[in-house]
Every structure is written in structure tokens, then in C-alpha cells.
Design a protein around this motif. Structure first.
Motif, PDB file in Angstrom:
ATOM      1  N   ILE A  10       0.839  -1.201   0.000  1.00 42.25           N
ATOM      2  CA  ILE A  10       0.000   0.000   0.000  1.00 42.25           C
ATOM      3  C   ILE A  10       0.876   1.254   0.000  1.00 42.25           C
ATOM      4  O   ILE A  10       0.624   2.204  -0.754  1.00 42.25           O
ATOM      5  CB  ILE A  10      -0.942  -0.020   1.220  1.00 42.25           C
ATOM      6  CG1 ILE A  10      -2.001  -1.106   1.043  1.00 42.25           C
ATOM      7  CG2 ILE A  10      -1.606   1.338   1.421  1.00 42.25           C
ATOM      8  CD1 ILE A  10      -2.818  -1.380   2.286  1.00 42.25           C
ATOM      9  N   GLY A  11       1.919   1.265   0.808  1.00 40.06           N
ATOM     10  CA  GLY A  11       2.830   2.416   0.847  1.00 40.06           C
ATOM     11  C   GLY A  11       3.530   2.643  -0.477  1.00 40.06           C
ATOM     12  O   GLY A  11       3.645   3.778  -0.946  1.00 40.06           O
ATOM     13  N   GLY A  13       2.461   1.742  -3.440  1.00 31.47           N
ATOM     14  CA  GLY A  13       1.465   2.227  -4.394  1.00 31.47           C
ATOM     15  C   GLY A  13       1.165   3.701  -4.204  1.00 31.47           C
ATOM     16  O   GLY A  13       1.067   4.455  -5.185  1.00 31.47           O
ATOM     17  N   LEU A  14       1.033   4.138  -2.952  1.00 33.70           N
ATOM     18  CA  LEU A  14       0.736   5.546  -2.699  1.00 33.70           C
ATOM     19  C   LEU A  14       1.887   6.459  -3.119  1.00 33.70           C
ATOM     20  O   LEU A  14       1.661   7.531  -3.698  1.00 33.70           O
ATOM     21  CB  LEU A  14       0.402   5.751  -1.223  1.00 33.70           C
ATOM     22  CG  LEU A  14      -0.923   5.156  -0.758  1.00 33.70           C
ATOM     23  CD1 LEU A  14      -1.074   5.330   0.745  1.00 33.70           C
ATOM     24  CD2 LEU A  14      -2.082   5.802  -1.487  1.00 33.70           C
ATOM     25  N   ILE A  17       1.888   6.547  -6.989  1.00 37.27           N
ATOM     26  CA  ILE A  17       0.795   7.384  -7.492  1.00 37.27           C
ATOM     27  C   ILE A  17       1.097   8.858  -7.222  1.00 37.27           C
ATOM     28  O   ILE A  17       0.808   9.719  -8.056  1.00 37.27           O
ATOM     29  CB  ILE A  17      -0.543   6.947  -6.863  1.00 37.27           C
ATOM     30  CG1 ILE A  17      -0.948   5.594  -7.438  1.00 37.27           C
ATOM     31  CG2 ILE A  17      -1.635   7.968  -7.113  1.00 37.27           C
ATOM     32  CD1 ILE A  17      -2.135   4.953  -6.754  1.00 37.27           C
ATOM     33  N   GLY A  18       1.709   9.147  -6.080  1.00 40.52           N
ATOM     34  CA  GLY A  18       2.087  10.533  -5.776  1.00 40.52           C
ATOM     35  C   GLY A  18       3.076  11.087  -6.787  1.00 40.52           C
ATOM     36  O   GLY A  18       2.926  12.219  -7.257  1.00 40.52           O
TER      37      GLY A  18
END
Length: 64
Positions: A10-11, A13-14, A17-18
Motif C-alpha cells: 500500500i505504501g 502504491g501511494l 501514485i504521488g
């Protein structure tokens, strides 16, 4: 319950995406955006490093 692997995914991916969104909107050149994204990357790196160095306490119930 969410384990360490899911949190790392999750980290990652974030942060990815950022970087993508910041690049699309041409705000990656701003210092504060760079600081936020690279800070998130450094935090993720430290999380992975700590997870690799610590051993699970209960090896029977640990999911690999």
C-alpha cells in the motif's frame, strides 16, 4: 488483519501514485512536493528495512 507485506504494498502504491500525479500536473519541481514525496519514500524504505531486520515473534502463525 493487515500484515507487513500488505502495508508495504500500500505504501509503495501511494508513493508511486504521488510521483505520477505530481509529474502529470507539473508540480514535481516545487520543493515542498519533492520533500513530501521523498519523505514518504524514505519512510517506506525505513519500514522495509526495519521489517527485514526484525524477526516475527510467533513463527507458527507468521504468514510468508
Amino acid at each position: 488483519m493487515i500484515n507487513r507485506d500488505y502495508l508495504a504494498l500500500i505504501g509503495t502504491g501511494l508513493v508511486s501514485i504521488g510521483f505520477l500525479v505530481a509529474g502529470i500536473f507539473n508540480v514535481l519541481d516545487y520543493l515542498i512536493i519533492k520533500a513530501i514525496l521523498f519523505g514518504a519514500f524514505a519512510t517506506l524504505f525505513l519500514f522495509v528495512l526495519i521489517s527485514m531486520l526484525t524477526k516475527p515473534e510467533d513463527k507458527e502463525n507468521y504468514q510468508q
